[in-house]
Design a protein around this motif. Sequence first.
Motif, PDB file in Angstrom:
ATOM      1  N   GLY A  24     -12.494  20.290  13.914  1.00 36.09           N
ATOM      2  CA  GLY A  24     -13.730  19.753  13.356  1.00 36.09           C
ATOM      3  C   GLY A  24     -14.488  20.841  12.601  1.00 36.09           C
ATOM      4  O   GLY A  24     -14.058  21.992  12.536  1.00 36.09           O
ATOM      5  N   THR A  25     -15.631  20.474  12.011  1.00 38.05           N
ATOM      6  CA  THR A  25     -16.472  21.420  11.291  1.00 38.05           C
ATOM      7  C   THR A  25     -17.906  21.280  11.796  1.00 38.05           C
ATOM      8  O   THR A  25     -18.170  20.505  12.705  1.00 38.05           O
ATOM      9  N   ASP A  26     -18.825  22.014  11.191  1.00 39.54           N
ATOM     10  CA  ASP A  26     -20.220  21.943  11.627  1.00 39.54           C
ATOM     11  C   ASP A  26     -20.830  20.567  11.398  1.00 39.54           C
ATOM     12  O   ASP A  26     -21.542  20.047  12.249  1.00 39.54           O
ATOM     13  N   ASP A  27     -20.558  19.970  10.231  1.00 40.61           N
ATOM     14  CA  ASP A  27     -21.145  18.653   9.962  1.00 40.61           C
ATOM     15  C   ASP A  27     -20.310  17.494  10.508  1.00 40.61           C
ATOM     16  O   ASP A  27     -20.840  16.423  10.772  1.00 40.61           O
ATOM     17  N   ARG A  28     -19.009  17.698  10.675  1.00 40.88           N
ATOM     18  CA  ARG A  28     -18.149  16.684  11.307  1.00 40.88           C
ATOM     19  C   ARG A  28     -17.514  17.332  12.531  1.00 40.88           C
ATOM     20  O   ARG A  28     -16.535  18.046  12.405  1.00 40.88           O
ATOM     21  N   LYS A  29     -18.051  17.043  13.695  1.00 41.88           N
ATOM     22  CA  LYS A  29     -17.649  17.759  14.912  1.00 41.88           C
ATOM     23  C   LYS A  29     -16.426  17.140  15.603  1.00 41.88           C
ATOM     24  O   LYS A  29     -16.193  17.361  16.773  1.00 41.88           O
ATOM     25  N   TYR A  30     -15.680  16.344  14.892  1.00 44.90           N
ATOM     26  CA  TYR A  30     -14.492  15.688  15.445  1.00 44.90           C
ATOM     27  C   TYR A  30     -13.283  16.080  14.590  1.00 44.90           C
ATOM     28  O   TYR A  30     -13.438  16.459  13.428  1.00 44.90           O
ATOM     29  N   PRO A  31     -12.077  15.998  15.158  1.00 47.47           N
ATOM     30  CA  PRO A  31     -10.898  16.319  14.344  1.00 47.47           C
ATOM     31  C   PRO A  31     -10.752  15.300  13.210  1.00 47.47           C
ATOM     32  O   PRO A  31     -10.771  14.098  13.449  1.00 47.47           O
ATOM     33  N   HIS A  32     -10.614  15.792  11.988  1.00 48.84           N
ATOM     34  CA  HIS A  32     -10.513  14.900  10.843  1.00 48.84           C
ATOM     35  C   HIS A  32      -9.671  15.540   9.743  1.00 48.84           C
ATOM     36  O   HIS A  32      -9.267  16.698   9.852  1.00 48.84           O
ATOM     37  N   ALA A  33      -9.397  14.748   8.726  1.00 46.80           N
ATOM     38  CA  ALA A  33      -8.614  15.224   7.593  1.00 46.80           C
ATOM     39  C   ALA A  33      -9.221  14.710   6.299  1.00 46.80           C
ATOM     40  O   ALA A  33      -9.766  13.608   6.262  1.00 46.80           O
ATOM     41  N   VAL A  34      -9.114  15.512   5.250  1.00 46.71           N
ATOM     42  CA  VAL A  34      -9.495  15.056   3.917  1.00 46.71           C
ATOM     43  C   VAL A  34      -8.240  14.441   3.304  1.00 46.71           C
ATOM     44  O   VAL A  34      -7.191  15.074   3.239  1.00 46.71           O
ATOM     45  N   LEU A  35      -8.365  13.182   2.903  1.00 42.74           N
ATOM     46  CA  LEU A  35      -7.226  12.431   2.387  1.00 42.74           C
ATOM     47  C   LEU A  35      -7.394  12.113   0.917  1.00 42.74           C
ATOM     48  O   LEU A  35      -8.513  11.901   0.446  1.00 42.74           O
ATOM     49  N   ALA A  36      -6.273  12.024   0.225  1.00 38.89           N
ATOM     50  CA  ALA A  36      -6.229  11.467  -1.126  1.00 38.89           C
ATOM     51  C   ALA A  36      -5.217  10.336  -1.054  1.00 38.89           C
ATOM     52  O   ALA A  36      -4.062  10.553  -0.691  1.00 38.89           O
ATOM     53  N   GLY A  37      -5.675   9.122  -1.356  1.00 38.10           N
ATOM     54  CA  GLY A  37      -4.793   7.972  -1.189  1.00 38.10           C
ATOM     55  C   GLY A  37      -4.830   7.027  -2.367  1.00 38.10           C
ATOM     56  O   GLY A  37      -5.521   7.260  -3.360  1.00 38.10           O
ATOM     57  N   ILE A  38      -4.095   5.926  -2.227  1.00 35.75           N
ATOM     58  CA  ILE A  38      -3.997   4.937  -3.288  1.00 35.75           C
ATOM     59  C   ILE A  38      -4.733   3.673  -2.876  1.00 35.75           C
ATOM     60  O   ILE A  38      -4.391   3.044  -1.870  1.00 35.75           O
ATOM     61  N   ASP A  39      -5.754   3.320  -3.658  1.00 33.36           N
ATOM     62  CA  ASP A  39      -6.516   2.096  -3.416  1.00 33.36           C
ATOM     63  C   ASP A  39      -5.816   0.905  -4.067  1.00 33.36           C
ATOM     64  O   ASP A  39      -5.667  -0.147  -3.468  1.00 33.36           O
ATOM     65  N   ARG A  40      -5.398   1.053  -5.329  1.00 31.78           N
ATOM     66  CA  ARG A  40      -4.649  -0.002  -6.010  1.00 31.78           C
ATOM     67  C   ARG A  40      -3.301   0.557  -6.441  1.00 31.78           C
ATOM     68  O   ARG A  40      -3.224   1.530  -7.185  1.00 31.78           O
ATOM     69  N   TYR A  41      -2.240  -0.054  -5.942  1.00 26.72           N
ATOM     70  CA  TYR A  41      -0.885   0.426  -6.186  1.00 26.72           C
ATOM     71  C   TYR A  41      -0.378  -0.010  -7.555  1.00 26.72           C
ATOM     72  O   TYR A  41      -0.823  -1.024  -8.092  1.00 26.72           O
ATOM     73  N   PRO A  42       0.600   0.735  -8.111  1.00 25.16           N
ATOM     74  CA  PRO A  42       1.207   0.302  -9.379  1.00 25.16           C
ATOM     75  C   PRO A  42       2.036  -0.971  -9.169  1.00 25.16           C
ATOM     76  O   PRO A  42       2.568  -1.198  -8.081  1.00 25.16           O
ATOM     77  N   LEU A  43       2.125  -1.787 -10.210  1.00 24.41           N
ATOM     78  CA  LEU A  43       2.863  -3.048 -10.129  1.00 24.41           C
ATOM     79  C   LEU A  43       4.317  -2.850 -10.540  1.00 24.41           C
ATOM     80  O   LEU A  43       4.676  -1.822 -11.131  1.00 24.41           O
ATOM     81  N   LYS A  44       5.143  -3.853 -10.278  1.00 23.81           N
ATOM     82  CA  LYS A  44       6.554  -3.773 -10.632  1.00 23.81           C
ATOM     83  C   LYS A  44       6.731  -3.821 -12.144  1.00 23.81           C
ATOM     84  O   LYS A  44       5.994  -4.513 -12.841  1.00 23.81           O
ATOM     85  N   VAL A  45       7.719  -3.086 -12.622  1.00 20.96           N
ATOM     86  CA  VAL A  45       8.055  -3.114 -14.043  1.00 20.96           C
ATOM     87  C   VAL A  45       9.551  -3.378 -14.195  1.00 20.96           C
ATOM     88  O   VAL A  45      10.326  -3.121 -13.273  1.00 20.96           O
ATOM     89  N   ASN A  46       9.925  -3.918 -15.370  1.00 18.10           N
ATOM     90  CA  ASN A  46      11.350  -4.054 -15.671  1.00 18.10           C
ATOM     91  C   ASN A  46      11.622  -3.637 -17.109  1.00 18.10           C
ATOM     92  O   ASN A  46      10.698  -3.329 -17.864  1.00 18.10           O
ATOM     93  N   LYS A  47      12.901  -3.640 -17.496  1.00 12.81           N
ATOM     94  CA  LYS A  47      13.313  -3.111 -18.794  1.00 12.81           C
ATOM     95  C   LYS A  47      12.758  -3.911 -19.971  1.00 12.81           C
ATOM     96  O   LYS A  47      12.548  -3.376 -21.043  1.00 12.81           O
ATOM     97  N   ARG A  48      12.557  -5.201 -19.751  1.00 16.31           N
ATOM     98  CA  ARG A  48      12.118  -6.059 -20.853  1.00 16.31           C
ATOM     99  C   ARG A  48      10.687  -5.784 -21.305  1.00 16.31           C
ATOM    100  O   ARG A  48      10.306  -6.136 -22.415  1.00 16.31           O
ATOM    101  N   MET A  49       9.876  -5.209 -20.437  1.00 12.62           N
ATOM    102  CA  MET A  49       8.462  -5.012 -20.743  1.00 12.62           C
ATOM    103  C   MET A  49       8.261  -3.946 -21.818  1.00 12.62           C
ATOM    104  O   MET A  49       9.028  -2.989 -21.911  1.00 12.62           O
TER     105      MET A  49
END
Length: 147
Positions: free
Chosen positions: A44-69
Amino acid sequence: FFFFFRSSFPRTMPKFMKPGKIVIVLQGRYAGRKAVIVKNYDEGTDDRKYPHAVLAGIDRYPLKVNKRMSKKKIAARSRIKPFVKALNYNHIMPTRYVLKDVALKTTVGPDALAKGKRKETRKQVKKLFEEKYKNTNTRYFFQKLRF
C-alpha cells in the motif's frame, strides 16, 4: 518433530501480482474487462493503505475484421478504448497470461492518476495498445471475456 518440519518453510506467499500480468477486473465500472498491471503496491501507500495495483486495461475491445473489409473499415474496427485505474487486489483476478514488451511503465508514470494527467495518459495507452494489437498475435488480451 512436526514443529521443526513446519518452521523450515517460508510463511509468505510468493508475489505473483507483477507488472505485465494480465488480470480481470471483478468489481465496478470495468467489471469483466481485462487489464495489465503497470505498477503494483503490495504494502500500500500513504494515500491508499491497502495492497493495490495501477492497471491499464481495455474498456471497449476491437471488433472482428476479415479480408473483404476496406482499410478504412478495418482501421475503425481496430480501435480500442482504454482505461487507467488503481484497484484493490481484492477486486482483480490474475490470469496465467503476461503481456510482454509493452512500454506501459514509461507511459503510466507515478503521477498518471492525477486529475489533469488522466486524459493524456489514456491517449498514450490507447496508442500503445493499438500498436500492440496490430503487431502481435497475442490475441487473449485483446478479446472480450466470454463466459
